[in-house]
Design an enzyme around this catalytic site. Structure first.
Site, PDB file in Angstrom:
ATOM      1  N   ASP A 105       1.048  -1.218   0.059  1.00  0.00           N
ATOM      2  CA  ASP A 105      -0.226   0.393   0.209  1.00  0.00           C
ATOM      3  C   ASP A 105       1.132   1.019  -0.064  1.00  0.00           C
ATOM      4  OD1 ASP A 105      -2.851   1.453   0.207  1.00  0.00           O
ATOM      5  OD2 ASP A 105      -3.110  -0.428   1.375  1.00  0.00           O
ATOM      6  N   ASP A 211      -3.303   4.661  -2.263  1.00  0.00           N
ATOM      7  CA  ASP A 211      -4.481   4.884  -1.624  1.00  0.00           C
ATOM      8  C   ASP A 211      -4.402   6.608  -1.779  1.00  0.00           C
ATOM      9  OD1 ASP A 211      -5.659   5.639   0.813  1.00  0.00           O
ATOM     10  OD2 ASP A 211      -4.951   6.577   0.749  1.00  0.00           O
ATOM     11  N   GLU A 268      -6.610   3.846  -5.553  1.00  0.00           N
ATOM     12  CA  GLU A 268      -7.733   4.653  -4.855  1.00  0.00           C
ATOM     13  C   GLU A 268      -8.809   5.821  -5.613  1.00  0.00           C
ATOM     14  OE1 GLU A 268      -9.439   4.300  -0.011  1.00  0.00           O
ATOM     15  OE2 GLU A 268      -8.329   5.483  -0.842  1.00  0.00           O
ATOM     16  N   HIS A 343     -11.024  -2.926   3.610  1.00  0.00           N
ATOM     17  CA  HIS A 343     -10.150  -2.318   5.090  1.00  0.00           C
ATOM     18  C   HIS A 343     -11.765  -1.412   5.836  1.00  0.00           C
ATOM     19  CE1 HIS A 343      -8.269  -0.187   2.466  1.00  0.00           C
ATOM     20  NE2 HIS A 343      -7.843   0.628   3.700  1.00  0.00           N
ATOM     21  N   ASP A 344     -12.146  -0.705   4.624  1.00  0.00           N
ATOM     22  CA  ASP A 344     -12.687   0.315   4.878  1.00  0.00           C
ATOM     23  C   ASP A 344     -14.586   0.455   4.659  1.00  0.00           C
ATOM     24  OD1 ASP A 344     -11.021   2.608   5.141  1.00  0.00           O
ATOM     25  OD2 ASP A 344     -10.256   2.431   3.070  1.00  0.00           O
TER      26      ASP A 344
END
Length: 578
Positions: A105, A211, A268, A343-344
């Site tokens: 990430d 990200d 993302e 994960h969000d």
């Protein structure tokens, strides 16, 4: 490589499937209640047995962990909580020796306020790192009071500006105040970021998940956002930072480095729903990123006032969003990232189905069928392969740990929200809070679900005795085995299931989401019922041909009939004889 007769650009990353790991919640190796890299290293055979090609791990760099590691204080070191650089080297080696790759990430929109760059920047206006961040003078209010430079709302509630008394300036943070945004207008910042990317690629990392990557270029005027939420002091300003004026220039530079290493990339990109904007990032000949996460499908249950406001949606809308992105990418030589969990977000079973415990297994398999047989690179989040669900509704707000949820809850209290508003928010937390996906991984029936030998940093879900990896790995009817079948089918029928054309079948149907995949003479029919009761479905005549049921979530469908009586959340894949 272009496949001339079908106009398809083939690439290794298009055919790959990705398993996402949230390190703090995967496996604790040293008994401190927090997952770590050695824990991941001990479970590589499990991951391999699932049949995935890449492993993406959420940030494990040095961090104060205000936002669970998405606030990085040192890009070139591992946080001691997660292990050491030697552990990462072992992870890279362990994956490579098993024929898998590692995706890290990369959080380069912002740093931690404990990063040495920011510590220097805030210490003095003369600091060589001052311009690594975004600083503005206050606006002066009617009564001479100092106000933020504009009215934008932070992703974690409140203003995007934090006042620094010493310099009488505000710094900019889209996320938490402890996550100041980097100033990408500064060429030195860009060079620092590119150097960090090369550092990890040279180490053997195979690519990055980027990200919040579409936020790196902001409108330099930082204008006030229009008032769209009258009850709020601060307003959503994404139109000024979600696709900023220099984004493609910056991503072009990033893309050059990625291409040099033949690296994997996924960006993302929140707050962007226009395919014509996204294709500029992921078009095959653009050389920016391989693919991006866009959230139109998984944001379907978010209401007008944001994530924790309710809304109604239908399966027909759900499949139409999928169709929009499937068809657009195939017509414009782009590529999709396929996912329902990360994960969000809350677990897909409780967000996209009318969740009933007795339909948990078939429901999980139906969702796997719906997303897993579309065109794109398939992403699976840890525990999704087991059909894991959200924390129990009986758990109070005190059990939640995440900043996003807790800040929202605090804001409601501060605003004097009614009991009804608090109840609505709690119902939405129970569906969508990020903590649901961050509960410890359920390995077996031992204490703390085999995740740790001590009480973990966040509680283990109460259902772990029945729902765990050990119970599912060798069970031919488990959710785990079903997901493994999907990965196998994508490999075996790569042409039609990875590269094939996508068309909705019976698009007006409100309960059945069916689609056709086709590649030259190969044809596949995917049928998923989003109803929790029985539905009759007339199979269109074009599929009344010899073929084979290759996958069925009830496990007993042997042949296609002109009229199918679909049981609750039933799903199957039918491949026509060539």
């Amino acid at each position: 490589m272009a496949d001339g007769s079908n106009g398809v650009h083939r690439a290794w990353w298009k055919e790959a499937s990705v398993y996402q790991i949230y390190p703090a919640s995967f496996k604790d190796s040293n008994g401190d209640g927090i997952g770590d890299i050695p824990g991941i290293n001990s479970k590589l055979d499990y991951i391999k047995s699932l049949g995935v090609d890449l492993v993406w791990i959420c940030p494990c760099y040095k961090s104060p962990k205000v936002d669970m590691g998405y606030d990085i204080s040192d890009y070139r070191d591992i946080d001691p909580q997660y292990g050491t650089m030697t552990d990462i080297d072992q992870l890279i080696g362990g994956l490579h020796s098993r024929g898998m790759k590692l995706v890290m990430d990369m959080v380069i929109n912002h740093t931690s306020d404990k990063h040495k760059w920011f510590e220097s920047a805030i210490s003095s206006k003369e600091s060589p790192y001052r311009d690594y961040y975004i600083w503005k003078k206050p606006r002066i209010g009617e009564n001479g009071e100092k106000l933020p430079p504009n009215n934008w709302l932070s992703a974690f509630s409140g203003s995007v500006w934090k006042y620094d008394e010493k310099s009488d300036e505000y710094y900019f943070h889209l996320f938490a105040a402890e996550q100041p945004d980097l100033n990408w207008e500064n060429p030195k910042v860009r060079q620092e970021v590119y150097d960090v990317m090369r550092f990890w690629l040279d180490k053997g990392v195979d690519g990055f998940r980027m990200d919040a990557i579409n936020f790196i270029s902001k409108d330099p005027a930082f204008p006030d956002a229009p008032v769209t939420v009258p009850s709020s002091k601060y307003q959503p300003g994404a139109m000024y930072y979600a696709m900023g004026p220099r984004l493609h220039e910056y991503l072009g530079d990033v893309g050059k480095i990625l291409k040099e290493y033949n690296a994997f990339s996924v960006g993302e990109m929140a707050h962007v729903f226009d395919p014509n904007e996204i294709i500029k990032v992921v078009g095959f000949d653009r050389n920016e990123l391989n693919m991006i996460f866009q959230f139109e499908l998984t944001d379907i249950d978010m209401g007008p006032a944001g994530k924790y406001s309710p809304t109604k949606w239908t399966p027909r809308q759900f499949k139409n969003i999928s169709k929009k992105w499937q068809v657009f990418m195939q017509e414009n030589d782009g590529w999709n990232a396929l996912f329902l969990e990360n994960h969000d977000s809350g677990r897909s079973l409780e967000r996209f189905l009318n969740y009933k415990p007795e339909l948990r297994s078939v429901g999980a398999k139906m969702l796997a069928t719906f997303i897993g047989l579309q065109s794109g690179t398939l992403f699976l989040y840890q525990g999704e392969e087991l059909g894991l669900v959200n924390m129990p509704k009986s758990w109070p707000i005190e059990k939640y740990k995440d900043l996003e949820t807790l800040n929202y809850h605090k804001q409601l209290l501060n605003d004097g929200a009614s009991q009804e508003a608090m109840d609505i928010a709690m119902r939405e937390f129970q569906k969508k809070a990020r903590d649901h996906a961050r509960l410890p991984f359920q390995w077996d029936t031992s204490s703390f679900a085999g995740f740790s030998t001590v009480q973990p940093w966040i509680d283990v879900n109460e259902d772990y005795k029945e729902w765990n990896a050990e119970a599912q790995i060798n069970d031919p009817l488990s959710v785990f085995t079903y997901w493994r079948s999907i990965f196998d089918l994508r490999r075996t029928y790569k042409d039609v299931l990875v590269y094939g054309k996508f068309e909705l079948v019976d698009p007006a149907n409100e309960k059945v989401c069916a689609y056709k995949r086709s590649f030259r003479s190969e044809v596949a029919l995917v049928v998923t019922s989003f109803s929790d009761s029985t539905v009759s479905w007339a199979v269109p005549q074009e599929f009344w041909k010899a073929g084979k049921i290759m996958l069925s979530n009830y496990g007993d469908v042997k042949e296609l009939q002109a009229e199918m009586v679909l049981r609750p959340y039933e799903a199957f894949l039918y491949i026509l004889n060539n």
